[in-house]
Design a protein around this motif. Sequence first.
Motif, PDB file in Angstrom:
ATOM      1  N   SER A   1       0.831  -1.196   0.000  1.00 22.58           N
ATOM      2  CA  SER A   1       0.000   0.000   0.000  1.00 22.58           C
ATOM      3  C   SER A   1       0.869   1.250   0.000  1.00 22.58           C
ATOM      4  N   PHE A   2       0.549   2.146  -0.917  1.00 22.71           N
ATOM      5  CA  PHE A   2       1.316   3.374  -1.067  1.00 22.71           C
ATOM      6  C   PHE A   2       0.504   4.569  -0.581  1.00 22.71           C
ATOM      7  N   ALA A   3       1.201   5.506   0.048  1.00 16.69           N
ATOM      8  CA  ALA A   3       0.616   6.772   0.490  1.00 16.69           C
ATOM      9  C   ALA A   3       1.371   7.901  -0.207  1.00 16.69           C
ATOM     10  N   LEU A   4       1.119   9.102   0.195  1.00 17.95           N
ATOM     11  CA  LEU A   4       1.658  10.294  -0.454  1.00 17.95           C
ATOM     12  C   LEU A   4       3.175  10.283  -0.678  1.00 17.95           C
ATOM     13  N   PRO A   5       4.001   9.699   0.198  1.00 27.82           N
ATOM     14  CA  PRO A   5       5.443   9.731  -0.065  1.00 27.82           C
ATOM     15  C   PRO A   5       5.862   9.167  -1.422  1.00 27.82           C
ATOM     16  N   VAL A   6       5.066   8.283  -2.028  1.00 26.60           N
ATOM     17  CA  VAL A   6       5.441   7.747  -3.338  1.00 26.60           C
ATOM     18  C   VAL A   6       5.441   8.841  -4.410  1.00 26.60           C
ATOM     19  N   THR A   7       4.810   9.972  -4.122  1.00 23.85           N
ATOM     20  CA  THR A   7       4.807  11.082  -5.081  1.00 23.85           C
ATOM     21  C   THR A   7       6.061  11.944  -4.968  1.00 23.85           C
ATOM     22  N   PHE A   8       6.885  11.695  -3.943  1.00 23.69           N
ATOM     23  CA  PHE A   8       8.094  12.489  -3.735  1.00 23.69           C
ATOM     24  C   PHE A   8       9.262  11.859  -4.486  1.00 23.69           C
ATOM     25  N   ARG A   9       9.982  12.639  -5.259  1.00 24.51           N
ATOM     26  CA  ARG A   9      11.126  12.121  -6.038  1.00 24.51           C
ATOM     27  C   ARG A   9      12.184  11.460  -5.154  1.00 24.51           C
ATOM     28  N   LYS A  10      12.339  11.948  -3.932  1.00 26.01           N
ATOM     29  CA  LYS A  10      13.370  11.384  -3.051  1.00 26.01           C
ATOM     30  C   LYS A  10      12.996  10.004  -2.505  1.00 26.01           C
ATOM     31  N   ALA A  11      11.746   9.590  -2.693  1.00 27.49           N
ATOM     32  CA  ALA A  11      11.289   8.275  -2.211  1.00 27.49           C
ATOM     33  C   ALA A  11      11.626   7.213  -3.258  1.00 27.49           C
ATOM     34  N   SER A  12      12.913   7.035  -3.510  1.00 23.38           N
ATOM     35  CA  SER A  12      13.347   6.158  -4.604  1.00 23.38           C
ATOM     36  C   SER A  12      12.949   4.699  -4.395  1.00 23.38           C
ATOM     37  N   GLY A  13      13.007   4.198  -3.156  1.00 20.31           N
ATOM     38  CA  GLY A  13      12.634   2.802  -2.900  1.00 20.31           C
ATOM     39  C   GLY A  13      11.180   2.515  -3.211  1.00 20.31           C
ATOM     40  N   PRO A  14      10.238   3.271  -2.603  1.00 15.96           N
ATOM     41  CA  PRO A  14       8.833   3.048  -2.913  1.00 15.96           C
ATOM     42  C   PRO A  14       8.497   3.296  -4.388  1.00 15.96           C
ATOM     43  N   ARG A  15       9.122   4.278  -5.001  1.00 16.71           N
ATOM     44  CA  ARG A  15       8.840   4.565  -6.412  1.00 16.71           C
ATOM     45  C   ARG A  15       9.298   3.397  -7.294  1.00 16.71           C
ATOM     46  N   ALA A  16      10.458   2.828  -6.993  1.00 15.51           N
ATOM     47  CA  ALA A  16      10.938   1.669  -7.752  1.00 15.51           C
ATOM     48  C   ALA A  16      10.027   0.464  -7.510  1.00 15.51           C
ATOM     49  N   ALA A  17       9.563   0.310  -6.282  1.00 14.79           N
ATOM     50  CA  ALA A  17       8.641  -0.792  -5.972  1.00 14.79           C
ATOM     51  C   ALA A  17       7.348  -0.642  -6.742  1.00 14.79           C
ATOM     52  N   ALA A  18       6.838   0.579  -6.829  1.00 19.34           N
ATOM     53  CA  ALA A  18       5.578   0.824  -7.548  1.00 19.34           C
ATOM     54  C   ALA A  18       5.682   0.411  -9.005  1.00 19.34           C
ATOM     55  N   VAL A  19       6.828   0.607  -9.591  1.00 16.99           N
ATOM     56  CA  VAL A  19       7.041   0.241 -10.993  1.00 16.99           C
ATOM     57  C   VAL A  19       7.187  -1.278 -11.135  1.00 16.99           C
ATOM     58  N   ALA A  20       7.882  -1.893 -10.197  1.00 17.90           N
ATOM     59  CA  ALA A  20       8.231  -3.314 -10.316  1.00 17.90           C
ATOM     60  C   ALA A  20       7.108  -4.277  -9.959  1.00 17.90           C
ATOM     61  N   LEU A  21       6.179  -3.862  -9.111  1.00 17.56           N
ATOM     62  CA  LEU A  21       5.152  -4.784  -8.618  1.00 17.56           C
ATOM     63  C   LEU A  21       4.221  -5.261  -9.727  1.00 17.56           C
ATOM     64  N   PRO A  22       3.800  -6.512  -9.640  1.00 22.42           N
ATOM     65  CA  PRO A  22       2.850  -7.021 -10.625  1.00 22.42           C
ATOM     66  C   PRO A  22       1.462  -6.412 -10.436  1.00 22.42           C
ATOM     67  N   SER A  23       0.705  -6.421 -11.499  1.00 24.12           N
ATOM     68  CA  SER A  23      -0.674  -5.943 -11.468  1.00 24.12           C
ATOM     69  C   SER A  23      -1.445  -6.693 -10.389  1.00 24.12           C
ATOM     70  N   GLY A  24      -2.280  -5.963  -9.661  1.00 18.68           N
ATOM     71  CA  GLY A  24      -3.127  -6.596  -8.657  1.00 18.68           C
ATOM     72  C   GLY A  24      -2.522  -6.710  -7.281  1.00 18.68           C
ATOM     73  N   SER A  25      -1.318  -6.177  -7.069  1.00 19.18           N
ATOM     74  CA  SER A  25      -0.688  -6.298  -5.751  1.00 19.18           C
ATOM     75  C   SER A  25      -0.552  -4.955  -5.038  1.00 19.18           C
ATOM     76  N   ILE A  26      -1.209  -3.922  -5.577  1.00 15.37           N
ATOM     77  CA  ILE A  26      -1.049  -2.567  -5.059  1.00 15.37           C
ATOM     78  C   ILE A  26      -2.356  -2.051  -4.450  1.00 15.37           C
ATOM     79  N   LEU A  27      -2.204  -1.336  -3.338  1.00 16.23           N
ATOM     80  CA  LEU A  27      -3.292  -0.592  -2.722  1.00 16.23           C
ATOM     81  C   LEU A  27      -2.825   0.847  -2.523  1.00 16.23           C
ATOM     82  N   VAL A  28      -3.755   1.756  -2.259  1.00 17.50           N
ATOM     83  CA  VAL A  28      -3.406   3.141  -1.929  1.00 17.50           C
ATOM     84  C   VAL A  28      -4.099   3.529  -0.631  1.00 17.50           C
ATOM     85  N   GLU A  29      -3.563   4.556   0.014  1.00 16.51           N
ATOM     86  CA  GLU A  29      -4.120   5.041   1.259  1.00 16.51           C
ATOM     87  C   GLU A  29      -3.730   6.495   1.459  1.00 16.51           C
ATOM     88  N   THR A  30      -4.390   7.130   2.411  1.00 22.41           N
ATOM     89  CA  THR A  30      -4.026   8.503   2.754  1.00 22.41           C
ATOM     90  C   THR A  30      -3.108   8.539   3.971  1.00 22.41           C
TER      91      THR A  30
END
Length: 195
Positions: free
Chosen positions: A116-145
Amino acid sequence: MGIHPHFAAAATESDWGRLAILANEPGAVAIGEIGLDYFRNLSPPDVQREAFARQLDLAAAAHKPVLVHDRDAHTEITSKLLGWSGPGRGVRGVLHCFSGDAPMALQLAAAGYYVSFALPVTFRKASGPRAAAVALPSGSILVETDAPWLAPGAGRRNEPTTALRVAAELARLRGETPMSVTGQIRTAYERLLAP
Protein backbone atom coordinates in the motif's frame (compact mmCIF):
# COMPACT_ATOMS: atom_id res chain seq x y z
CA MET A 1 -7.78 -3.94 15.43
CA GLY A 2 -4.34 -4.34 16.90
CA ILE A 3 -1.70 -2.91 19.17
CA HIS A 4 0.52 -0.45 17.32
CA PRO A 5 4.26 -0.80 18.00
CA HIS A 6 4.27 2.65 19.62
CA PHE A 7 1.97 1.30 22.34
CA ALA A 8 3.35 -2.22 22.71
CA ALA A 9 4.99 -1.45 26.07
CA ALA A 10 1.72 -0.12 27.50
CA ALA A 11 -0.35 -3.19 26.56
CA THR A 12 -1.67 -5.14 29.54
CA GLU A 13 -2.80 -8.75 29.68
CA SER A 14 -6.33 -7.39 29.80
CA ASP A 15 -5.67 -5.58 26.50
CA TRP A 16 -4.35 -8.78 24.96
CA GLY A 17 -7.42 -10.70 26.14
CA ARG A 18 -9.77 -8.07 24.70
CA LEU A 19 -7.86 -8.11 21.39
CA ALA A 20 -8.25 -11.88 21.17
CA ILE A 21 -12.01 -11.54 21.65
CA LEU A 22 -12.32 -8.72 19.11
CA ALA A 23 -10.26 -10.61 16.53
CA ASN A 24 -13.00 -13.21 16.30
CA GLU A 25 -15.92 -10.79 16.02
CA PRO A 26 -17.84 -11.07 12.71
CA GLY A 27 -16.97 -7.48 11.75
CA ALA A 28 -13.23 -7.93 12.27
CA VAL A 29 -11.47 -8.02 8.92
CA ALA A 30 -7.78 -7.72 9.83
CA ILE A 31 -5.30 -7.49 12.67
CA GLY A 32 -3.46 -4.21 12.58
CA GLU A 33 -1.84 -1.83 12.53
CA ILE A 34 0.93 -4.01 13.94
CA GLY A 35 4.64 -4.23 13.28
CA LEU A 36 7.90 -2.57 14.17
CA ASP A 37 8.92 1.08 14.39
CA TYR A 38 12.64 1.53 14.95
CA PHE A 39 12.50 5.20 13.94
CA ARG A 40 10.64 6.51 16.98
CA ASN A 41 11.20 3.53 19.32
CA LEU A 42 8.34 4.64 21.57
CA SER A 43 8.33 1.07 22.88
CA PRO A 44 11.60 -0.86 23.31
CA PRO A 45 12.50 -2.96 20.23
CA ASP A 46 12.32 -6.26 22.13
CA VAL A 47 8.80 -5.41 23.37
CA GLN A 48 7.77 -4.43 19.83
CA ARG A 49 9.10 -7.74 18.47
CA GLU A 50 7.20 -9.71 21.12
CA ALA A 51 3.96 -7.80 20.45
CA PHE A 52 4.35 -8.26 16.69
CA ALA A 53 4.93 -12.01 17.04
CA ARG A 54 2.00 -12.33 19.43
CA GLN A 55 -0.33 -10.53 17.03
CA LEU A 56 0.84 -12.59 14.07
CA ASP A 57 -0.10 -15.67 16.08
CA LEU A 58 -3.47 -14.11 16.91
CA ALA A 59 -4.11 -13.28 13.24
CA ALA A 60 -3.24 -16.83 12.17
CA ALA A 61 -5.56 -18.31 14.81
CA ALA A 62 -8.38 -15.97 13.73
CA HIS A 63 -7.67 -16.53 10.00
CA LYS A 64 -7.27 -12.78 9.47
CA PRO A 65 -4.81 -10.88 7.30
CA VAL A 66 -2.49 -8.35 8.94
CA LEU A 67 -1.98 -4.63 8.39
CA VAL A 68 1.75 -4.07 8.92
CA HIS A 69 3.56 -0.95 10.10
CA ASP A 70 7.25 -0.94 9.13
CA ARG A 71 9.47 2.00 9.93
CA ASP A 72 13.23 1.42 9.66
CA ALA A 73 12.74 -2.32 10.21
CA HIS A 74 12.57 -3.62 6.62
CA THR A 75 14.82 -6.67 7.00
CA GLU A 76 13.20 -7.86 10.21
CA ILE A 77 9.66 -7.26 8.93
CA THR A 78 10.41 -9.14 5.70
CA SER A 79 11.90 -12.10 7.54
CA LYS A 80 9.05 -12.29 10.04
CA LEU A 81 6.31 -12.02 7.40
CA LEU A 82 7.90 -14.58 5.09
CA GLY A 83 8.07 -17.03 8.00
CA TRP A 84 4.49 -16.41 9.11
CA SER A 85 1.78 -18.96 8.37
CA GLY A 86 -1.07 -16.55 7.75
CA PRO A 87 -4.49 -17.06 6.21
CA GLY A 88 -4.63 -19.80 3.62
CA ARG A 89 -6.69 -18.02 0.97
CA GLY A 90 -3.69 -16.35 -0.67
CA VAL A 91 -3.99 -12.94 1.00
CA ARG A 92 -1.77 -12.61 4.03
CA GLY A 93 -1.92 -8.89 4.61
CA VAL A 94 -0.93 -5.35 3.68
CA LEU A 95 2.33 -3.48 4.03
CA HIS A 96 0.90 -0.15 5.17
CA CYS A 97 2.42 3.09 3.85
CA PHE A 98 5.23 1.18 2.15
CA SER A 99 8.69 2.67 2.58
CA GLY A 100 10.88 -0.24 1.50
CA ASP A 101 12.43 -1.00 -1.87
CA ALA A 102 11.54 -3.03 -4.97
CA PRO A 103 13.19 -6.33 -3.90
CA MET A 104 11.32 -6.24 -0.57
CA ALA A 105 8.01 -5.41 -2.26
CA LEU A 106 8.40 -8.15 -4.87
CA GLN A 107 9.37 -10.77 -2.30
CA LEU A 108 6.40 -9.99 -0.06
CA ALA A 109 3.92 -9.62 -2.94
CA ALA A 110 4.95 -13.09 -4.15
CA ALA A 111 4.20 -14.39 -0.64
CA GLY A 112 0.64 -13.01 -0.63
CA TYR A 113 0.99 -9.48 0.72
CA TYR A 114 -0.36 -6.30 -0.82
CA VAL A 115 1.80 -3.20 -0.93
CA SER A 116 0.00 0.00 0.00
CA PHE A 117 1.32 3.37 -1.07
CA ALA A 118 0.62 6.77 0.49
CA LEU A 119 1.66 10.29 -0.45
CA PRO A 120 5.44 9.73 -0.06
CA VAL A 121 5.44 7.75 -3.34
CA THR A 122 4.81 11.08 -5.08
CA PHE A 123 8.09 12.49 -3.74
CA ARG A 124 11.13 12.12 -6.04
CA LYS A 125 13.37 11.38 -3.05
CA ALA A 126 11.29 8.28 -2.21
CA SER A 127 13.35 6.16 -4.60
CA GLY A 128 12.63 2.80 -2.90
CA PRO A 129 8.83 3.05 -2.91
CA ARG A 130 8.84 4.57 -6.41
CA ALA A 131 10.94 1.67 -7.75
CA ALA A 132 8.64 -0.79 -5.97
CA ALA A 133 5.58 0.82 -7.55
CA VAL A 134 7.04 0.24 -10.99
CA ALA A 135 8.23 -3.31 -10.32
CA LEU A 136 5.15 -4.78 -8.62
CA PRO A 137 2.85 -7.02 -10.63
CA SER A 138 -0.67 -5.94 -11.47
CA GLY A 139 -3.13 -6.60 -8.66
CA SER A 140 -0.69 -6.30 -5.75
CA ILE A 141 -1.05 -2.57 -5.06
CA LEU A 142 -3.29 -0.59 -2.72
CA VAL A 143 -3.41 3.14 -1.93
CA GLU A 144 -4.12 5.04 1.26
CA THR A 145 -4.03 8.50 2.75
CA ASP A 146 -2.63 7.60 6.19
CA ALA A 147 -4.73 10.53 7.45
CA PRO A 148 -4.20 12.56 9.48
CA TRP A 149 -0.49 11.90 8.98
CA LEU A 150 1.47 12.54 5.79
CA ALA A 151 -0.47 15.63 4.75
CA PRO A 152 0.50 17.20 1.41
CA GLY A 153 2.36 20.08 3.07
CA ALA A 154 2.88 21.81 6.39
CA GLY A 155 -0.37 23.00 7.90
CA ARG A 156 -2.51 21.26 5.26
CA ARG A 157 -5.13 18.61 5.91
CA ASN A 158 -4.78 15.09 4.60
CA GLU A 159 -8.08 14.63 2.77
CA PRO A 160 -9.50 11.44 1.19
CA THR A 161 -8.65 12.96 -2.20
CA THR A 162 -5.00 12.35 -1.36
CA ALA A 163 -5.62 8.74 -2.37
CA LEU A 164 -6.52 9.97 -5.87
CA ARG A 165 -3.23 11.84 -6.06
CA VAL A 166 -1.37 8.69 -5.02
CA ALA A 167 -3.23 6.57 -7.59
CA ALA A 168 -2.49 9.12 -10.34
CA GLU A 169 1.21 9.02 -9.50
CA LEU A 170 1.21 5.21 -9.49
CA ALA A 171 -0.40 5.25 -12.94
CA ARG A 172 2.22 7.69 -14.20
CA LEU A 173 5.11 5.66 -12.75
CA ARG A 174 3.73 2.40 -14.14
CA GLY A 175 2.86 3.83 -17.56
CA GLU A 176 -0.80 2.88 -17.10
CA THR A 177 -4.02 4.83 -17.15
CA PRO A 178 -5.47 6.01 -13.84
CA MET A 179 -8.60 3.94 -14.58
CA SER A 180 -6.50 0.80 -15.04
CA VAL A 181 -4.64 1.38 -11.76
CA THR A 182 -7.79 2.18 -9.78
CA GLY A 183 -9.46 -0.93 -11.20
CA GLN A 184 -6.53 -3.04 -10.01
CA ILE A 185 -6.67 -1.38 -6.60
CA ARG A 186 -10.39 -2.07 -6.26
CA THR A 187 -9.92 -5.73 -7.18
CA ALA A 188 -7.07 -6.07 -4.66
CA TYR A 189 -9.13 -4.38 -1.94
CA GLU A 190 -12.11 -6.66 -2.55
CA ARG A 191 -9.87 -9.71 -2.48
CA LEU A 192 -8.29 -8.54 0.78
CA LEU A 193 -11.69 -8.21 2.46
CA ALA A 194 -13.28 -11.33 0.98
CA PRO A 195 -14.47 -13.76 3.66
